[in-house]
Write a protein that holds these residues in place. Structure first.
Motif, short mmCIF file in Angstrom:
data_model
loop_
_atom_site.label_atom_id
_atom_site.label_comp_id
_atom_site.label_asym_id
_atom_site.label_seq_id
_atom_site.Cartn_x
_atom_site.Cartn_y
_atom_site.Cartn_z
N THR A 48 -3.28 0.52 -3.38
CA THR A 48 -3.93 0.98 -2.17
C THR A 48 -4.62 -0.20 -1.50
O THR A 48 -5.39 -0.91 -2.16
CB THR A 48 -4.96 2.08 -2.48
N THR A 88 -8.22 -1.12 3.47
CA THR A 88 -8.50 -0.16 4.51
C THR A 88 -8.36 1.27 4.00
O THR A 88 -9.25 2.11 4.20
CB THR A 88 -7.58 -0.38 5.74
N CYS A 89 -7.25 1.56 3.32
CA CYS A 89 -7.02 2.91 2.80
C CYS A 89 -8.01 3.26 1.69
O CYS A 89 -8.41 4.42 1.56
CB CYS A 89 -5.58 3.06 2.31
N SER A 90 -8.41 2.27 0.91
CA SER A 90 -9.38 2.52 -0.16
C SER A 90 -10.73 2.93 0.39
O SER A 90 -11.46 3.69 -0.25
CB SER A 90 -9.57 1.25 -1.02
N GLU A 104 -11.19 4.63 3.17
CA GLU A 104 -11.08 5.93 3.86
C GLU A 104 -11.26 7.04 2.85
O GLU A 104 -10.88 6.92 1.70
CB GLU A 104 -9.73 6.08 4.53
N CYS A 129 0.85 -1.19 0.00
CA CYS A 129 0.00 0.00 0.00
C CYS A 129 0.89 1.24 0.00
O CYS A 129 1.71 1.43 0.90
CB CYS A 129 -0.92 0.00 1.22
N ARG A 173 -0.06 4.18 0.52
CA ARG A 173 -0.53 5.15 1.52
C ARG A 173 0.00 4.84 2.91
O ARG A 173 0.60 5.67 3.56
CB ARG A 173 -2.05 5.17 1.57
N CYS A 174 -0.27 3.62 3.39
CA CYS A 174 0.08 3.28 4.77
C CYS A 174 1.31 2.38 4.88
O CYS A 174 1.84 2.18 5.97
CB CYS A 174 -1.10 2.60 5.47
#
Length: 148
Positions: free
Chosen positions: A139, A142-144, A146, A100, A102-103
């Motif tokens: 992604t 979880t990030c998708s 958000e 991911c 993002r995270c």
């Protein structure tokens, strides 16, 4: 099979593979392979920190040289999971990493998820993709979910 038994089996297999290739298992090679067997995926710096807990005199240069040698013998492989240092693992550890962006969460997926793409690339371009230890950026679930 318990973890200690399987770890010893893997050590014996790696030792035998080195011997078959005319190399011996030096203490440094054993320390690096043991670190990778325990850590599963690790940067050279993480391997060095792990090794130095048992043998403080081993330096990062030795770790890099040992990883390079072991990779040349196809005992370990490296993957770039992001923009940082490569991550090494024992060769028999074959999967695709889903990273991911993002995270930073990493999920391992069986390399079979790449079979269709491998077939398409082979048929269309005559290209043989080595999907045995690959990292794909995207992604995570979880990030998708958000909102940005």
């Amino acid at each position: 099979m318990d973890t200690a038994h399987s770890l010893e089996d893997r050590r014996a297999h790696l030792r035998a593979t080195l011997h078959e290739r005319g190399m011996r298992m030096t203490p440094q090679r054993q320390l690096v392979l043991d670190a990778l067997l325990v850590l599963e995926h690790a940067t050279p710096e993480q391997v060095c920190a792990h090794v130095q807990r048992a043998t403080p005199t081993v330096n990062i240069t030795t770790i890099y040289r040992t990883l390079e040698l072991l990779e040349g013998l196809a005992l370990v492989r490296h993957t770039h999971l992001g923009h940082g240092a490569p991550t090494y693992s024992v060769h028999e550890h074959q999967h695709v990493h889903l990273v991911c962006h993002r995270c930073g969460h990493v999920v391992e997926s069986p390399k079979a998820v790449m079979d269709q793409l491998c077939g398409t690339l082979r048929a269309t371009h005559g290209f043989e993709l080595d999907a045995s230890h690959l990292a794909l950026s995207g992604t995570c679930q979880t990030c998708s979910q958000e909102t940005p």
